[in-house]
Motif scaffolding. Structure first.
Motif, PDB file in Angstrom:
ATOM      1  N   PHE A 287       6.384  -6.206   9.519  1.00  0.00           N
ATOM      2  CA  PHE A 287       7.592  -5.884   8.683  1.00  0.00           C
ATOM      3  C   PHE A 287       7.310  -4.786   7.538  1.00  0.00           C
ATOM      4  CE2 PHE A 287       7.254  -7.795   4.228  1.00  0.00           C
ATOM      5  CZ  PHE A 287       5.939  -8.113   4.129  1.00  0.00           C
ATOM      6  N   GLY A 288       8.222  -4.154   6.988  1.00  0.00           N
ATOM      7  CA  GLY A 288       8.216  -3.348   6.105  1.00  0.00           C
ATOM      8  C   GLY A 288       9.597  -2.701   5.664  1.00  0.00           C
ATOM      9  N   TYR A 289       9.446  -1.703   4.725  1.00  0.00           N
ATOM     10  CA  TYR A 289      10.826  -1.413   4.095  1.00  0.00           C
ATOM     11  C   TYR A 289      10.712   0.173   3.884  1.00  0.00           C
ATOM     12  CZ  TYR A 289      11.176  -6.375   3.268  1.00  0.00           C
ATOM     13  OH  TYR A 289      11.486  -7.642   3.239  1.00  0.00           O
ATOM     14  N   GLY A 290      10.431   0.811   4.945  1.00  0.00           N
ATOM     15  CA  GLY A 290      10.518   2.362   4.861  1.00  0.00           C
ATOM     16  C   GLY A 290       9.032   2.926   4.590  1.00  0.00           C
ATOM     17  N   LEU A 291       8.910   3.913   3.838  1.00  0.00           N
ATOM     18  CA  LEU A 291       7.628   4.686   3.578  1.00  0.00           C
ATOM     19  C   LEU A 291       7.493   4.772   2.030  1.00  0.00           C
ATOM     20  CD1 LEU A 291       7.629   7.108   6.535  1.00  0.00           C
ATOM     21  CD2 LEU A 291       6.422   4.908   6.539  1.00  0.00           C
ATOM     22  N   ARG A 292       5.943   4.885   1.876  1.00  0.00           N
ATOM     23  CA  ARG A 292       5.498   5.179   0.554  1.00  0.00           C
ATOM     24  C   ARG A 292       4.401   6.430   0.614  1.00  0.00           C
ATOM     25  NH1 ARG A 292       1.005   3.344  -0.309  1.00  0.00           N
ATOM     26  NH2 ARG A 292       0.453   4.450  -2.241  1.00  0.00           N
ATOM     27  N   ALA A 293       4.778   7.549  -0.068  1.00  0.00           N
ATOM     28  CA  ALA A 293       4.003   8.525  -0.009  1.00  0.00           C
ATOM     29  C   ALA A 293       2.579   8.280  -0.473  1.00  0.00           C
ATOM     30  CB  ALA A 293       4.641   9.622  -0.842  1.00  0.00           C
ATOM     31  N   GLU A 294       1.423   8.767   0.276  1.00  0.00           N
ATOM     32  CA  GLU A 294      -0.180   8.790  -0.286  1.00  0.00           C
ATOM     33  C   GLU A 294      -0.097   9.782  -1.113  1.00  0.00           C
ATOM     34  OE1 GLU A 294      -3.062   6.493   1.097  1.00  0.00           O
ATOM     35  OE2 GLU A 294      -1.222   5.289   0.399  1.00  0.00           O
ATOM     36  N   SER A 295       0.253   9.805  -2.379  1.00  0.00           N
ATOM     37  CA  SER A 295       0.242  10.990  -3.142  1.00  0.00           C
ATOM     38  C   SER A 295      -1.101  10.945  -4.337  1.00  0.00           C
ATOM     39  CB  SER A 295       1.348  11.065  -3.953  1.00  0.00           C
ATOM     40  OG  SER A 295       1.488   9.874  -4.701  1.00  0.00           O
ATOM     41  N   GLN A 296      -2.035   9.903  -3.932  1.00  0.00           N
ATOM     42  CA  GLN A 296      -3.182   9.817  -5.140  1.00  0.00           C
ATOM     43  C   GLN A 296      -4.102  11.229  -5.107  1.00  0.00           C
ATOM     44  OE1 GLN A 296      -2.543   8.094  -2.300  1.00  0.00           O
ATOM     45  NE2 GLN A 296      -2.379   5.993  -2.491  1.00  0.00           N
ATOM     46  N   LEU A 297      -4.296  11.630  -3.774  1.00  0.00           N
ATOM     47  CA  LEU A 297      -5.062  12.899  -3.820  1.00  0.00           C
ATOM     48  C   LEU A 297      -4.369  14.104  -4.659  1.00  0.00           C
ATOM     49  CD1 LEU A 297      -7.920  13.794  -3.083  1.00  0.00           C
ATOM     50  CD2 LEU A 297      -6.953  14.813  -0.940  1.00  0.00           C
ATOM     51  N   ALA A 298      -3.303  14.296  -4.270  1.00  0.00           N
ATOM     52  CA  ALA A 298      -2.435  15.271  -4.948  1.00  0.00           C
ATOM     53  C   ALA A 298      -2.491  14.957  -6.583  1.00  0.00           C
ATOM     54  CB  ALA A 298      -1.021  15.102  -4.481  1.00  0.00           C
ATOM     55  N   GLU A 299      -2.300  13.738  -6.930  1.00  0.00           N
ATOM     56  CA  GLU A 299      -2.505  13.551  -8.542  1.00  0.00           C
ATOM     57  C   GLU A 299      -3.727  13.905  -8.912  1.00  0.00           C
ATOM     58  OE1 GLU A 299      -1.049   9.528  -9.500  1.00  0.00           O
ATOM     59  OE2 GLU A 299      -1.934   9.726 -11.492  1.00  0.00           O
ATOM     60  N   LEU A 300      -4.946  13.573  -8.258  1.00  0.00           N
ATOM     61  CA  LEU A 300      -6.209  13.927  -8.923  1.00  0.00           C
ATOM     62  C   LEU A 300      -6.123  15.335  -8.761  1.00  0.00           C
ATOM     63  CD1 LEU A 300      -8.313  11.321  -7.123  1.00  0.00           C
ATOM     64  CD2 LEU A 300      -7.489  11.244  -9.168  1.00  0.00           C
ATOM     65  N   ALA A 301      -5.710  16.028  -7.894  1.00  0.00           N
ATOM     66  CA  ALA A 301      -5.596  17.679  -7.803  1.00  0.00           C
ATOM     67  C   ALA A 301      -4.819  18.220  -8.773  1.00  0.00           C
ATOM     68  CB  ALA A 301      -5.557  17.851  -6.399  1.00  0.00           C
ATOM     69  N   GLY A 302      -4.115  17.516  -9.506  1.00  0.00           N
ATOM     70  CA  GLY A 302      -3.384  18.191 -10.519  1.00  0.00           C
ATOM     71  C   GLY A 302      -1.857  18.149 -10.460  1.00  0.00           C
TER      72      GLY A 302
END
Lengths: 386, 465
Positions: free
Chosen positions: B260-275
């Motif tokens: 099961f699932g409801y679409g997608l969730r962006a894996e943006s953690q590294l982008a956040e750490l990179a500023g």
């Protein structure tokens, strides 16, 4: 001009010192307001390690520390909620001769203050702490030391403060403080004005501003040790473990996660609002663990964080009356040791404010000690980034 | 021991976006460094079959099989010309350094311009019984098939609200698995309303979607739409999915596994750490990093693919190309203006399509309000919905998700908030009457994936002698 809201006491800062002082003042019937620009207990009070350590203090600090521990032990009774207090015990260990000497000094000071401290060496040490590196050749155990959950403690005390009739304004930044005719006038960013004959500066790492405003600047700076947590592992380690050299403190919560804090501490960022942990320090922290706790070599670290704590060069807090202004009191700068003493700081400061003799002497914590240039602790060089 | 790679462009992620960016950079005469967590390229969107599944390639992909094989061969040829480092996890970023783990050892890399193409994962919202053995996300069901040559069960229910639902079910069907049912929480009406928008921007994909549904129906697999999932039940393992549909308040389907699932969730953690900084997007009900039209998120930082904007594999390839061209332009290279305009237009169409899809396949977030207190919200730290509600009720002052996390431990566990973070935001917003945007999002912290203590051992750092 709007009429100011009047109180008997205004406290700036809803950290542990502020909330504890507020609680004891409200309990004595003073109309008390706490002003907090962020959230209750969100900085050092909420992000610290949670260690209620009794040993390892200078002799003069013991009265306050022992009184505070009694309050922690009785927390649910006077606060009405749990803070996950747990009498886990605390163990120092030393890995070299210099460390051994320091450890034995701590044992002597603790025992003089009436603390029960057990020394562990050789076989006894190996049996008690099998996963500790064999480089550790001596340890001392204080069974009355404990732990609590810092994220729960201060908000709980704040709720108890409210039940005693206290007033809290969170998300409320103080922009101006003036003192005239025996009264403090406090203006907030939201345009409110409050006044009271007593003002308590419990603004943590930011308390230097108020102190400076009243002509008693202090060399306060913000910093925080990086802290890490592992995934849950089988629960094996009850006491808090700390290296006498100051490079590691470690504990395991009943859920199974290991929490450890490493050094050096990092200075808080420019605005002083938070301490970012550079990834380099994650690596350093893991290295220390790998070296001191070989048994944890396969554990996975899942998170790190830091907080902003107020530090003073002699690593002791400022607690007590202002040296310049009648009615102004300070409680800040606990330099990483504020959590354990917090409740007693509040109780004793409240006594002082209402004119009673505080149970614990507070002279050592006078703000005036900086005017002559106070000593700098040797820990400053070792435990901080330059 | 820092490796200085700052004179080459660096790409994190070898999925469709990362590979497309690498191709552009390589053709322009660069030798990009590609760091990918997985042992094989392709990411999730174009995940390659493991050798054990090679024999099923044609069965699984039909006419597309040959095209896919050709693409994979082109990718391999490209990677041979790049500094491609598989099995390399980037777990932190700070200034011009990135933290990496490879072969169980920590390394630090001084980087130059960087494109992060870290992809996305399933968006999950809790439901009673979701922590039972046998319950997986849709992405996990696909990985089990493609990478491990396994079905997640012998009678699998596919449930949720996403076009991936049908794709995964069809893949299981074609591979010989038994699909017990497809339970789509989206009402047919919502999909019909969105169809014109989808048709306008992505007619082929819309047709693919419809033909998948037809294929499932022809195989006799029950497809229910407009379903409200009630719970997963079972003893040692899930054995029943309970749901409501129209007037049937107690429908059930027997199974031994659920995807099961409801679409997608962006894996943006590294982008956040990179500023990167972030903006809230109500159509996708999540926060995305701020980008310019070519994916630039910072001075020497670009983001592409599902890790930046949910878009699917084709959009990811466009975005990867644009980011690479923008990177080249930033270094003064001559870039083909016409091509850039064409790519921008194509990407905009894909994003429009995905936005229409997001609206059509909206997750049933109202249902979160009805979750019983006993339901598990944070499965890693075993924090229940009730505990979170209680903690929120006790708070003084404005409530945002990091605060709730601090008080309840929700989001502090092994998955680092990936599975519970969005649900926590929805629950917090609902309980406090705030907008979803106002309650914020969980802050990223290094390490963005768990790393073992052993990786930091000084000997292991390669510092000996």
């Amino acid at each position: 001009m709007k009429e100011p809201q009047t109180f008997d006491a205004i406290i700036v800062g809803a950290g542990l010192f502020g909330c504890a002082t507020g609680f004891f003042l409200a309990q004595r019937g003073l109309a008390t307001a706490i002003l907090e620009r962020g959230h209750v207990g969100a900085q050092s009070s909420g992000a610290n390690f949670g260690s209620l350590r009794l040993q390892g203090r200078a002799e003069r600090q013991f009265p306050l520390s022992l009184r505070a521990q009694a309050l922690w032990e009785d927390f649910e009774n006077w606060v009405g909620e749990s803070c996950e207090y747990d009498r886990t015990g605390h163990i120092y260990f030393a890995r070299n001769d210099e460390g051994r000497a320091k450890l034995l000094e701590y044992v002597k000071a603790g025992r003089s203050a009436g603390l029960e401290i057990e020394i562990l060496e050789g076989e006894a040490l190996r049996r008690r702490l099998p996963f500790l590196t064999e480089d550790a050749h001596i340890a001392c155990h204080s069974p009355r030391s404990a732990t609590a959950n810092p994220r729960l403690a201060t908000p709980a005390i704040c709720r108890a403060f409210l039940r005693q009739g206290g007033t809290l304004r969170s998300g409320c930044e103080v922009v101006r403080v003036a003192h005239r005719d025996g009264c403090f006038r406090v203006e907030t960013a939201g345009g409110e004005t409050l006044s009271a004959p007593f003002l308590v500066n419990a603004a943590g790492a930011w308390a230097g501003e108020i102190a400076g405003r009243f002509g008693e600047p202090v060399p306060l700076f913000g910093a925080g040790p990086p802290q890490f947590v592992t995934e849950p592992l089988p629960y094996r380690l009850r006491p808090v473990l700390q290296s006498i050299e100051g490079d590691l403190i470690l504990r395991q919560i009943p859920r199974g996660n290991f929490i450890f804090a490493g050094y050096p501490r990092t200075r808080a960022n420019a605005g002083g609002k938070f301490t970012f942990v550079p990834p380099r320090k994650v690596e350093t922290g893991l290295q220390v663990i790998a070296e001191t706790m070989p048994g944890l070599i396969s554990a996975q670290v899942i998170r790190n964080w830091s907080g902003v704590e107020g530090y003073l060069p002699d690593m002791l807090p400022v607690i007590g009356p202002s040296s310049t202004t009648e009615g102004l009191f300070h409680a800040f700068g606990a330099s990483g040791g504020g959590f354990q003493i917090g409740p007693a700081v509040g109780e004793n400061l409240a006594s002082l404010i209402v004119g009673d003799r505080p149970v614990c002497p507070l002279e050592d914590y006078a703000i005036g000690r900086f005017s002559g240039g106070a000593e700098t602790s040797d820990r400053i060089a070792r435990e901080f980034d330059t | 021991m820092t490796e200085d790679l700052s004179h080459h462009p660096l790409i994190v992620g070898a999925g469709p976006a990362g590979l497309a960016a690498a191709a552009v950079l390589q053709e322009a005469g660069r030798r990009p460094i590609i760091l990918d967590e997985a042992p094989q390229p392709g990411g999730q969107g174009t995940r390659r079959l493991s050798p054990a599944m090679e024999g099923s390639r044609h069965r699984l992909f039909g006419r597309a099989a040959q095209h896919m094989s050709a693409r994979e061969r082109r990718e391999d040829a490209l990677l041979a010309k790049c500094d491609y480092r598989a099995g390399t996890l980037v777990w932190g970023a700070f200034g011009d350094e990135i933290e990496v783990m490879r072969d169980g050892r920590l390394q630090r890399i001084k980087r130059g311009p960087m494109i992060i193409a870290s992809g996305a994962m399933d968006r999950i919202f809790p439901i009673p019984g979701w922590t039972l053995p046998g319950v997986y996300s849709i992405g996990a069901a696909q990985i089990a098939l493609k990478r491990d040559a396994c079905f997640i069960g012998r009678r699998v229910v596919f449930a949720g609200s996403s076009p991936l639902l049908y794709l995964a079910a069809v893949q299981y069907l074609r591979a010989g698995g038994h699909v017990a049912a497809v339970l789509d929480t989206t009402a047919r009406g919502a999909k019909l309303r969105a169809a014109p928008g989808m048709a306008l921007r992505g007619p082929r994909t819309l047709l693919d979607g419809l033909s998948m549904m037809l294929e499932l129906r022809r195989a006799g697999i029950p497809i229910k739409t407009g379903v409200t999932l009630e719970g997963f039940e079972g003893g040692a393992r899930v054995d029943v999915v309970r749901y409501r549909i129209a007037r049937d308040r107690d429908a059930r389907v027997e199974c031994d596994a659920v995807a099961f699932g409801y679409g997608l969730r962006a894996e943006s953690q590294l982008a956040e750490l990179a500023g990167a900084s972030f903006d809230f997007d109500m159509d996708f009900r999540q926060w995305f990093p701020k980008l310019d039209i070519d994916g630039r998120a910072g001075e020497r930082l670009w983001l592409a693919g599902d890790g930046a904007r949910i878009g699917g594999a084709a959009a990811a390839a466009c975005a990867g190309q644009l980011a690479a061209l923008s990177l080249l332009a930033s270094e003064g290279a001559n870039v083909p203006r016409l091509e850039i305009r064409r790519l921008r237009a194509r990407l905009a169409r894909w994003h429009g399509f995905q936005r229409a899809m997001a609206r059509a396949f909206a997750p049933p977030t109202d249902g979160l309000r009805d979750l019983p207190d006993a339901a598990v919200l944070c499965r890693c730290e075993r924090v229940s919905v009730g505990e979170v509600r209680q903690a929120i009720a006790l708070q003084q002052g404005p409530v945002e998700v990091n605060r709730v996390k601090a008080i309840t431990r929700c989001g502090m566990g092994r998955c680092q908030g990936r599975l519970c973070g969005l649900a926590l935001a929805e629950l917090t917003a609902g309980a406090t009457g705030q907008t979803l945007e106002a309650v914020g999002r969980l802050r990223a912290q290094a390490p963005i994936r768990p790393i073992p203590v052993a990786a930091a051992r000084r000997a292991a750092m390669g510092c000996e002698g």
